[in-house]
Design a protein around this motif. Sequence first.
Motif, PDB file in Angstrom:
ATOM      1  N   LYS A  49       0.839  -1.201   0.000  1.00 55.32           N
ATOM      2  CA  LYS A  49       0.000   0.000   0.000  1.00 55.32           C
ATOM      3  C   LYS A  49       0.876   1.254   0.000  1.00 55.32           C
ATOM      4  CE  LYS A  49      -3.888   2.015   2.483  1.00 55.32           C
ATOM      5  NZ  LYS A  49      -4.770   1.875   3.635  1.00 55.32           N
ATOM      6  N   MET A  52       2.364   1.691  -3.485  1.00 58.74           N
ATOM      7  CA  MET A  52       1.363   2.219  -4.419  1.00 58.74           C
ATOM      8  C   MET A  52       1.176   3.723  -4.193  1.00 58.74           C
ATOM      9  SD  MET A  52      -0.245   0.076  -6.516  1.00 58.74           S
ATOM     10  CE  MET A  52      -1.901   0.685  -6.658  1.00 58.74           C
ATOM     11  N   ARG A  53       1.138   4.128  -2.934  1.00 60.21           N
ATOM     12  CA  ARG A  53       0.966   5.556  -2.626  1.00 60.21           C
ATOM     13  C   ARG A  53       2.147   6.363  -3.159  1.00 60.21           C
ATOM     14  NH1 ARG A  53      -1.025   5.363   2.324  1.00 60.21           N
ATOM     15  NH2 ARG A  53      -3.072   6.076   1.704  1.00 60.21           N
ATOM     16  N   GLU A  54       3.373   5.829  -3.043  1.00 66.62           N
ATOM     17  CA  GLU A  54       4.555   6.533  -3.535  1.00 66.62           C
ATOM     18  C   GLU A  54       4.559   6.607  -5.056  1.00 66.62           C
ATOM     19  OE1 GLU A  54       7.831   4.380  -1.941  1.00 66.62           O
ATOM     20  OE2 GLU A  54       7.538   5.129   0.100  1.00 66.62           O
ATOM     21  N   GLU A  55       4.172   5.511  -5.740  1.00 64.80           N
ATOM     22  CA  GLU A  55       4.234   5.485  -7.196  1.00 64.80           C
ATOM     23  C   GLU A  55       3.092   6.266  -7.855  1.00 64.80           C
ATOM     24  OE1 GLU A  55       4.658   1.515  -8.634  1.00 64.80           O
ATOM     25  OE2 GLU A  55       6.543   1.216  -7.592  1.00 64.80           O
ATOM     26  N   MET A  56       1.906   6.231  -7.247  1.00 60.88           N
ATOM     27  CA  MET A  56       0.769   6.928  -7.841  1.00 60.88           C
ATOM     28  C   MET A  56       0.725   8.400  -7.441  1.00 60.88           C
ATOM     29  SD  MET A  56      -2.367   4.218  -7.674  1.00 60.88           S
ATOM     30  CE  MET A  56      -3.500   5.376  -8.408  1.00 60.88           C
ATOM     31  N   GLU A  59      -2.850  10.985  -6.540  1.00 57.90           N
ATOM     32  CA  GLU A  59      -4.045  10.360  -7.100  1.00 57.90           C
ATOM     33  C   GLU A  59      -4.470   9.123  -6.311  1.00 57.90           C
ATOM     34  OE1 GLU A  59      -1.502  10.210  -9.893  1.00 57.90           O
ATOM     35  OE2 GLU A  59      -1.850  12.284 -10.460  1.00 57.90           O
ATOM     36  N   PHE A  60      -3.560   8.533  -5.562  1.00 60.33           N
ATOM     37  CA  PHE A  60      -3.880   7.327  -4.794  1.00 60.33           C
ATOM     38  C   PHE A  60      -4.992   7.589  -3.787  1.00 60.33           C
ATOM     39  CE2 PHE A  60      -3.276   4.467  -1.182  1.00 60.33           C
ATOM     40  CZ  PHE A  60      -3.292   3.243  -1.818  1.00 60.33           C
ATOM     41  N   VAL A  63      -8.674   8.028  -5.444  1.00 56.61           N
ATOM     42  CA  VAL A  63      -9.370   6.879  -6.025  1.00 56.61           C
ATOM     43  C   VAL A  63     -10.432   6.379  -5.052  1.00 56.61           C
ATOM     44  CG1 VAL A  63      -9.093   4.501  -6.831  1.00 56.61           C
ATOM     45  CG2 VAL A  63      -7.369   6.202  -7.381  1.00 56.61           C
ATOM     46  N   TRP A  65     -11.902   3.509  -3.792  1.00 54.23           N
ATOM     47  CA  TRP A  65     -11.599   2.083  -3.788  1.00 54.23           C
ATOM     48  C   TRP A  65     -12.836   1.230  -3.620  1.00 54.23           C
ATOM     49  CZ3 TRP A  65      -7.136   1.040  -5.790  1.00 54.23           C
ATOM     50  CH2 TRP A  65      -6.095   1.951  -5.666  1.00 54.23           C
TER      51      TRP A  65
END
Length: 123
Positions: A49, A52-56, A59-60, A63, A65
């Motif tokens: 998680k 994902m927060r670092e890469e997105m 925008e994370f 979303v 969910w």
Amino acid sequence: MSLAGITLDKLLIIAILAAVLIGPERLPALAERLGTLVRGLRDLAGGAKQRMREEMGPEFDEVDWKKLDPRQYDPRRIVANALQDDPAPKPDFATAAAGSAVATVSALPRRHEGPMRFDDEAT
């Protein structure tokens, strides 16, 4: 509470059977290994998680969910909703025939008199 069809009373019976079959000597070691496994899985999910927060980026958090949760797609509910919708009115035959692009027998080209011609080299 039900997890994959296993209710709390069934889980309690399984735990009692496991305690009797495994024995009091090995039970603490297995419980410790199970706790380590659960903590490792929790850390793995948390790390995924965070990645994902670092890469997105920002925008994370934007979303929704809950919209992506596959548990909300109940096939029975989808079929029931589809059956409740009013079907489109069926056009009459004359309207459907007039709008179709199907060639009729009278519109086919006529063959000249004589033997049927064919190409010897065609497959």
